[in-house]
Design a protein around this motif. Structure first.
Motif, mmCIF file in Angstrom:
data_model
loop_
_atom_site.group_PDB
_atom_site.id
_atom_site.type_symbol
_atom_site.label_atom_id
_atom_site.label_comp_id
_atom_site.label_asym_id
_atom_site.label_seq_id
_atom_site.Cartn_x
_atom_site.Cartn_y
_atom_site.Cartn_z
ATOM 1 N N ALA A 26 26.210 17.129 54.248
ATOM 2 C CA ALA A 26 25.971 15.698 54.425
ATOM 3 C C ALA A 26 26.293 15.271 55.847
ATOM 4 N N ALA A 27 25.805 14.083 56.219
ATOM 5 C CA ALA A 27 26.077 13.504 57.530
ATOM 6 C C ALA A 27 27.159 12.429 57.395
ATOM 7 N N PRO A 28 28.073 12.337 58.349
ATOM 8 C CA PRO A 28 29.127 11.319 58.267
ATOM 9 C C PRO A 28 28.549 9.919 58.432
ATOM 10 N N SER A 29 29.130 8.946 57.714
ATOM 11 C CA SER A 29 28.598 7.587 57.770
ATOM 12 C C SER A 29 29.654 6.525 58.057
ATOM 13 N N LYS B 181 25.736 13.501 69.180
ATOM 14 C CA LYS B 181 27.014 12.820 69.365
ATOM 15 C C LYS B 181 27.275 11.907 68.174
ATOM 16 N N LEU B 182 28.494 11.943 67.644
ATOM 17 C CA LEU B 182 28.879 11.128 66.490
ATOM 18 C C LEU B 182 29.699 9.944 66.998
ATOM 19 N N ALA B 183 29.030 8.812 67.195
ATOM 20 C CA ALA B 183 29.674 7.643 67.786
ATOM 21 C C ALA B 183 30.234 6.735 66.700
ATOM 22 N N LEU B 184 31.387 6.129 66.990
ATOM 23 C CA LEU B 184 32.007 5.147 66.101
ATOM 24 C C LEU B 184 31.702 3.761 66.648
ATOM 25 N N ILE C 99 32.617 17.166 64.461
ATOM 26 C CA ILE C 99 32.843 18.040 63.307
ATOM 27 C C ILE C 99 32.895 19.474 63.805
ATOM 28 N N ASN C 100 34.080 20.055 63.784
ATOM 29 C CA ASN C 100 34.270 21.425 64.251
ATOM 30 C C ASN C 100 34.275 22.393 63.076
ATOM 31 N N LYS C 101 34.595 23.634 63.339
ATOM 32 C CA LYS C 101 34.534 24.665 62.311
ATOM 33 C C LYS C 101 35.560 24.426 61.206
ATOM 34 N N THR C 102 36.764 24.021 61.599
ATOM 35 C CA THR C 102 37.836 23.912 60.613
ATOM 36 C C THR C 102 38.323 22.487 60.384
ATOM 37 N N ARG C 103 37.952 21.544 61.239
ATOM 38 C CA ARG C 103 38.438 20.177 61.071
ATOM 39 C C ARG C 103 37.512 19.196 61.775
ATOM 40 N N ILE C 104 37.664 17.922 61.446
ATOM 41 C CA ILE C 104 36.986 16.851 62.157
ATOM 42 C C ILE C 104 37.968 16.299 63.183
ATOM 43 N N ALA C 105 37.534 16.223 64.416
ATOM 44 C CA ALA C 105 38.404 15.789 65.506
ATOM 45 C C ALA C 105 38.031 14.379 65.950
ATOM 46 N N ASP D 90 44.742 11.749 65.749
ATOM 47 C CA ASP D 90 43.920 12.956 65.666
ATOM 48 C C ASP D 90 44.739 14.158 65.219
ATOM 49 N N GLU D 91 45.890 14.373 65.843
ATOM 50 C CA GLU D 91 46.699 15.552 65.528
ATOM 51 C C GLU D 91 47.213 15.535 64.097
ATOM 52 N N GLN D 92 47.526 14.334 63.593
ATOM 53 C CA GLN D 92 48.056 14.220 62.236
ATOM 54 C C GLN D 92 46.955 14.014 61.194
ATOM 55 N N ASN D 93 45.704 14.048 61.618
ATOM 56 C CA ASN D 93 44.580 13.848 60.697
ATOM 57 C C ASN D 93 44.731 12.560 59.898
ATOM 58 N N ALA D 94 45.206 11.516 60.565
ATOM 59 C CA ALA D 94 45.476 10.245 59.889
ATOM 60 C C ALA D 94 44.228 9.361 59.870
ATOM 61 N N PHE D 95 43.137 9.897 59.329
ATOM 62 C CA PHE D 95 41.905 9.118 59.233
ATOM 63 C C PHE D 95 41.069 9.636 58.070
ATOM 64 N N ILE D 96 40.099 8.826 57.684
ATOM 65 C CA ILE D 96 39.212 9.136 56.561
ATOM 66 C C ILE D 96 37.774 9.058 57.053
ATOM 67 N N VAL D 97 36.956 10.013 56.625
ATOM 68 C CA VAL D 97 35.526 9.998 56.941
ATOM 69 C C VAL D 97 34.743 10.094 55.634
ATOM 70 N N LEU D 98 33.777 9.185 55.462
ATOM 71 C CA LEU D 98 32.858 9.243 54.328
ATOM 72 C C LEU D 98 31.478 9.662 54.818
ATOM 73 N N PHE D 99 30.632 10.091 53.880
ATOM 74 C CA PHE D 99 29.358 10.699 54.243
ATOM 75 C C PHE D 99 28.208 10.019 53.511
ATOM 76 N N ASN D 100 26.975 10.363 53.938
ATOM 77 C CA ASN D 100 25.810 9.767 53.297
ATOM 78 C C ASN D 100 25.506 10.402 51.945
ATOM 79 N N GLN D 101 26.292 11.382 51.541
ATOM 80 C CA GLN D 101 26.270 11.900 50.179
ATOM 81 C C GLN D 101 27.642 11.603 49.577
ATOM 82 N N PRO D 102 27.684 10.762 48.570
ATOM 83 C CA PRO D 102 28.964 10.167 48.149
ATOM 84 C C PRO D 102 29.933 11.117 47.474
ATOM 85 N N GLN D 103 29.499 12.333 47.191
ATOM 86 C CA GLN D 103 30.450 13.247 46.558
ATOM 87 C C GLN D 103 31.460 13.818 47.549
#
Length: 605
Positions: free
Chosen positions: A240-243, A300-303, A317-323, A358-371
């Motif tokens: 899915a793509a981030p939304s 580019k994934l712009a906010l 979106i990297n191999k092991t985490r979203i930065a 970023d280092e503490q992964n203190a964020f949430i990302v949702l995607f265009n596929q809701p699962q």
């Protein structure tokens, strides 16, 4: 002296990113010592000693630290003893520690976090008995319950799982084969409840855990109890793509105000000053915004801000985490995070708040596929939508009269003694709530809902909060934001608190006034004021009263929602606006479940 070491079986596990050499350990130990004040001679220091198939390294020394409660003192110091024990085994690294830690440079070069899926599958099985689990809601709503902790002798037997798929497990403890374990998969921490052990026993413990979590083909899935929650996935499996993006301000608030493990500071002359709560609150308020994610021509994934479209950041979106690459809120300018183990200005490892998020992964990302949802550094999947949406559809109830609604409340004159039949308010009274023998209008002012209905049937009493809305037919979330927020915010009032009722009785005894027009519509729409007071007391005191929260709207069609689910099941592309609707309403239903209520939507057929 290392033979005298006795420590708990609790450590952090990582995959080994690059090989570790003796020179790397030497450089690490030198850097760890150099970061401390007045470091003593080493009590012990060992580099890559063999033990079976494993290699272990360890360091222990004393150093000075300013007491956190005397941040300005130069004459008072604590003398602290710290140790590190690093175990290398089967491509994994285990780190036991107290008071000191590996440097960020060493971690970045050599360590990679272990997948939560590997931890879950490796540690747990169908025989695991869970006695504690900490859960995070996969919702971005600021009104929804963000997290909860459940405790019991056997949670599988005493926890209702109705809304479990909307929660992701952040940590848990369980019993199996006579042993008790606890883990926080997002950090790789795994602990066994046992007596303190010597260094070689700790090495053996680390190796035994690595043997369990080491990937191997054909491994069965984790415990059925964990399987009921949103399950962890690898980012490489994401299709899915981030939304949407949001900072997890709940974690920040807890760390700053409750746990007091970090502080926010700003430069002040040659040093730094701690920000008081009056300055911290506006920063956290700005961070609560839910940002849209757009994919540019260069991937580019712009906010961006949803209202203005202004770009304020970027993720990758990297191999092991979203930065989180960039976040440019004005309130974040020159704001740093310090560890409260150090005095104000004494933490040489302080980082900018954006980097800390970023280092503490203190964020949430949702995607265009809701699962899918990415939170606390992990990707989770909830298949309830792609499995046909039967559960979701069970919360929707069709009403034919809503197809004829043209406005929310209708027109108002002094001659009006009821709400217009072609308004949502009129439909609530005419066809939506026929079983409620007492109805009051609580619209405007300090409202709990637009209408409150009471069914006083002694065999099945019920309280219903009705939130009435009107809008053009849509499969998007926009028409629901206000009503869902209002509904969740007032869930606590379903208990009809006695301290508030006299004020409500007075209000409900008046005529309805809107837009400066005093109508002839009684706020007690069905029954009398005496009936209302009796209904409140009966429904509040009856132990078998059911509680319901209904969003009544003309802007949604159950048939259209059913068709959207069928299209998704058939493999059609998912409309991102429908994804937002699904997430928003799922959060509403789950929030109601958490307080023992049934949330639903009454809409067009």
């Amino acid at each position: 002296m290392i033979d005298e070491l006795q420590a708990s079986k609790s450590c952090y596990f990582f995959r080994q990113r690059t090989p570790i050499t003796a020179s790397a350990i030497t450089a690490l130990f030198r850097a760890v010592r150099g970061a401390q004040i007045s470091a003593s001679n080493n009590f012990f220091s060992f580099s890559r000693k063999p033990h079976g198939a494993a290699l272990w390294s360890s360091l222990c020394f004393q150093f000075d630290r300013t007491p956190t409660f005397l941040p300005g003192s130069d004459s008072v110091v604590d003398r602290v003893t710290g140790y590190l024990l690093i175990v290398e085994y089967r491509g994994h690294i285990a780190i036991f520690k107290s008071q000191i830690d590996v440097t960020p440079e060493f971690a970045k070069r050599h360590l990679e976090r272990v997948s939560p899926k590997e931890v879950d599958r490796g540690l747990t099985s169908k025989d695991s008995i869970f006695d504690r689990v900490r859960l995070r809601n996969m919702s971005l709503s600021r009104f929804a319950l963000r997290s909860k902790t459940l405790e019991g002798d056997n949670l599988q037997n005493n926890v209702g799982m109705a809304s479990s798929a909307r929660f992701a497990p952040l940590g848990y403890s369980f019993r199996e084969a006579g042993e008790h374990y606890s883990t926080t998969p997002r950090t790789g921490r795994i602990a066994q409840r046992a007596d303190r052990a010597g260094h070689l026993d700790l090495v053996d413990y680390a190796c035994s855990i690595v043997d369990r979590i080491h990937p191997r083909p054909g491994r069965p899935s984790s415990s059925p109890f964990l399987a009921a929650f949103a399950r962890p996935m690898e980012l490489s499996e994401l299709t899915a793509a981030p939304s949407q993006f949001a900072v997890d301000t709940a974690i920040l608030k807890q760390a700053i105000f409750d746990d007091k493990i970090i502080r926010l500071v700003k430069p002040d002359g040659p040093g730094f000053r701690e920000l008081p709560q009056a300055e911290v609150d506006p920063i956290l308020d700005e961070l609560t915004a839910v940002l849209h994610i757009t994919i540019g021509a260069t991937r580019k994934l712009a906010l961006s801000q949803p209202t203005t479209g202004a770009e304020v950041g970027e993720i990758a979106i990297n191999k092991t985490r979203i930065a989180l690459r960039r976040l440019t809120f004005p309130a974040l300018s020159h704001v740093y995070v310090e560890d409260t183990k150090f005095g104000v200005g004494a933490d040489n490892g302080r980082v900018l708040l954006k980097k800390f998020i970023d280092e503490q992964n203190a964020f949430i990302v949702l995607f265009n596929q809701p699962q899918f949802a990415y939170l606390d550094g992990c990707l989770y999947q909830d298949d309830s939508l792609v499995n046909g949406g039967a559960l979701f559809l069970g919360y929707l109830f069709g009403n034919a009269e809503l197809a004829h609604v043209i406005e929310e409340k209708g027109a108002f004159t002094t001659a009006h003694n009821t709400f217009d039949n072609d308004s949502t308010f009129g439909t609530v009274l005419s066809t939506v709530a026929p079983e409620d023998d007492v109805m009051v209008c609580d619209d405007l002012g300090d409202e709990w809902a637009d209408f409150i209905g009471f069914r006083t049937d002694p065999s099945a009493p019920r309280i219903t909060f009705y939130h009435a809305k009107h809008g053009a037919l849509s499969l998007g979330a926009s028409p629901f934001h206000v009503s869902v927020g209002q509904a969740i915010k007032n869930l606590g009032n379903l208990s009809l608190p006695a301290s508030s009722m006299q004020r409500k009785y007075t209000r409900w005894s008046r005529l309805y006034m809107n837009n400066r027009v005093r109508t002839n519509i009684s706020r007690t729409c069905r029954g009398t004021p005496a009936d209302t007071q009796a209904a409140v007391e009966f429904c509040r005191d009856a132990p078998h009263t059911t509680k319901r929260v209904a969003i009544v709207t003309s802007s949604l069609s159950k048939t259209a929602v059913r068709q959207a689910f069928l299209d998704i099941a058939a493999g059609a592309p998912v409309d991102p606006y429908f994804v937002q609707l699904y997430w928003l309403l799922s959060s509403f239903f789950a929030a109601c479940t958490e307080v023992g209520a049934f949330g639903c939507v009454i809409c067009q057929e």
